[in-house]
Design an enzyme around this catalytic site. Structure first.
Site, short mmCIF file in Angstrom:
data_model
loop_
_atom_site.label_atom_id
_atom_site.label_comp_id
_atom_site.label_asym_id
_atom_site.label_seq_id
_atom_site.Cartn_x
_atom_site.Cartn_y
_atom_site.Cartn_z
N ASP A 145 -5.37 1.81 -3.45
CA ASP A 145 -4.26 2.06 -4.38
C ASP A 145 -4.80 2.48 -5.74
O ASP A 145 -4.27 3.40 -6.39
CB ASP A 145 -3.42 0.79 -4.56
CG ASP A 145 -2.79 0.33 -3.26
OD1 ASP A 145 -3.52 -0.31 -2.47
OD2 ASP A 145 -1.61 0.61 -3.03
N ASP A 199 0.38 -1.55 -4.40
CA ASP A 199 -0.13 -2.93 -4.30
C ASP A 199 -1.64 -2.95 -4.55
O ASP A 199 -2.41 -3.25 -3.66
CB ASP A 199 0.20 -3.53 -2.91
CG ASP A 199 -0.46 -2.78 -1.76
OD1 ASP A 199 -0.68 -1.55 -1.89
OD2 ASP A 199 -0.77 -3.40 -0.73
N ASP A 227 -4.53 5.39 0.74
CA ASP A 227 -3.51 5.68 -0.28
C ASP A 227 -3.81 6.96 -1.06
O ASP A 227 -2.88 7.68 -1.45
CB ASP A 227 -3.38 4.49 -1.23
CG ASP A 227 -2.87 3.26 -0.49
OD1 ASP A 227 -2.34 3.42 0.62
OD2 ASP A 227 -3.00 2.15 -1.03
C1 BDR Z 1 -2.57 0.41 3.77
O1 BDR Z 1 -2.68 -1.02 3.74
C2 BDR Z 1 -3.33 -1.43 2.56
O2 BDR Z 1 -4.35 -2.31 2.84
C3 BDR Z 1 -3.90 -0.22 1.94
O3 BDR Z 1 -3.89 -0.31 0.53
C4 BDR Z 1 -3.04 0.89 2.42
O4 BDR Z 1 -1.93 1.07 1.60
C5 BDR Z 1 -3.38 0.92 4.94
O5 BDR Z 1 -2.85 0.45 6.14
CA CA Z 2 -1.84 0.09 -0.60
#
Ligand code: BDR
Ligand code: CA
Length: 347
Positions: free
Chosen positions: A44, A39, A272
């Site tokens: 990411d 996402d 991530d």
């Molecule tokens: C996760 O939540 C998202 O905001 C970040 O990309 C990560 O995957 C961390 O809790």
């Molecule tokens: Ca993420």
């Protein structure tokens, strides 16, 4: 003294660098095929660049998830990243709502309104794969039996839908690596509620079904991702010496850095990209095995709890579920150095 063929070759080459030896004398690193369900999202994008910049990782598909933006935003960002960094793989759009039909509000104060730190994004020409994300996952896994690592770093709806539609893929993937959850190691608790981490909270039923399937799952949760920080000085070095990727990383992390400063931190958590690091270098992590449940209702919605295999309890909700690996320790400097190396590799 017996010398190996490799030592003899090195000696006859006058101890020239082993890298000059013929290919036959070097063990080529095994190639890993990865589908990245994501996402994007600042961290990411970091994970994607880490995978892309690592020579023995072969990205075979990108599927989009809701989370850091609505699904149209994260899908646009995935196409943008693939085009900008010449990642020539199918990109396919995933589900905008959880298995229970919930569409979450994006965390704009963390990732920005466009989910990539509000940097200007140019128009994208790359086209989406026509298949929905879960169908692309099924097709790629069936076409590459026992070869694919599924890495998921957003709401995990696509993986759960793939499993529901094609349960056979559980025995066909190589393994599954999730960024999600918090299990109390290093006092890690939720980050969107006191109980829940964001990815599991966004689709708790999907996370619970993924942990119930008979496929090898490793969870890289907040227990370890909050142990690795990357400071401004770290990103400044990438900006100076990491070419286009380094400059991009500096730009997208400004909003994220501000958010983390507000938490009293001198750097960002590496969420991530830690999951990507686990795929590339699992030796940087310590793990613990046991069944995992994710709460699907009430005030604990999205909470993740492991029953360690080493502990004995009366019969309960963790019984008859497969053992899942959760990460409990990380070599933070090892992760930073792996990431730096991948960025410099792309420069
Ligand atoms: C996760 O939540 C998202 O905001 C970040 O990309 C990560 O995957 C961390 O809790
Ligand atoms: Ca993420």
């Amino acid at each position: 003294m017996r010398l190996s063929r490799r030592s003899l070759l090195a000696q006859s080459a006058g101890f020239a660098s082993l890298s000059l030896l013929p290919n036959m004398a070097r063990a080529a690193p095994a190639q890993r095929k990865v589908i990245f369900d994501t996402d994007p999202g600042i961290d990411d994008a970091m994970a994607l660049l880490l995978l892309h910049g690592t020579p023995n990782i072969e990205l075979v598909g990108i599927t989009t998830a809701a989370g850091n933006g609505l699904i149209d935003t994260t899908t646009h960002n995935a196409l943008y990243l693939a085009e900008r960094f010449r990642i020539d793989v199918p990109v396919s759009k995933g589900q905008g709502a959880s298995l229970d039909g919930v569409t979450s509000s994006p965390p704009v104060t963390i990732h920005g309104r466009n989910a990539l730190g509000d940097i200007p994004l140019s128009a994208v020409h790359k086209k989406l794969d026509p298949r929905p994300a879960h169908d692309l996952i099924i097709d790629l896994v069936r076409a590459n039996p026992h070869e694919i690592t599924l890495v998921a770093t957003g709401h995990m709806t696509n993986l759960a839908l793939a499993l529901r539609k094609a349960p056979d893929i559980a025995s066909l993937v190589k393994d599954v690596v999730l960024m999600g959850g918090a299990f109390g190691h290093h006092d890690a608790r939720g980050n969107v509620t006191p109980a829940a981490e964001a990815n599991f909270h966004g689709d708790p039923r999907a996370a619970d079904e993924i942990c119930a399937a008979r496929w090898p799952v490793t969870i890289v949760g907040l227990d370890v991702t909050t142990q690795t920080l990357m400071t401004d000085a770290y990103f400044e070095n990438l900006r100076q010496h990491g070419g286009q990727s380094g400059r991009f990383l500096w730009d997208i992390t400004r909003v994220y850095m501000t958010f983390h400063r507000g938490l009293g931190l001198d750097g960002i958590y590496v969420n991530d990209a830690s999951a990507a690091a686990y795929v590339i270098a699992p030796e940087l992590f310590k793990t613990q095995k046991g069944a995992v449940r994710v709460s699907t209702e009430g005030v604990t919605l999205g909470e993740s709890v492991q029953k360690a295999d080493s502990r004995v309890y009366p019969p309960g909700d963790w019984d008859n579920r497969p053992s899942v690996q959760i990460c409990t320790e990380v070599d933070a400097e090892g992760v930073r150095s792996l990431f730096r190396k991948a960025v410099f590799q792309m420069a």
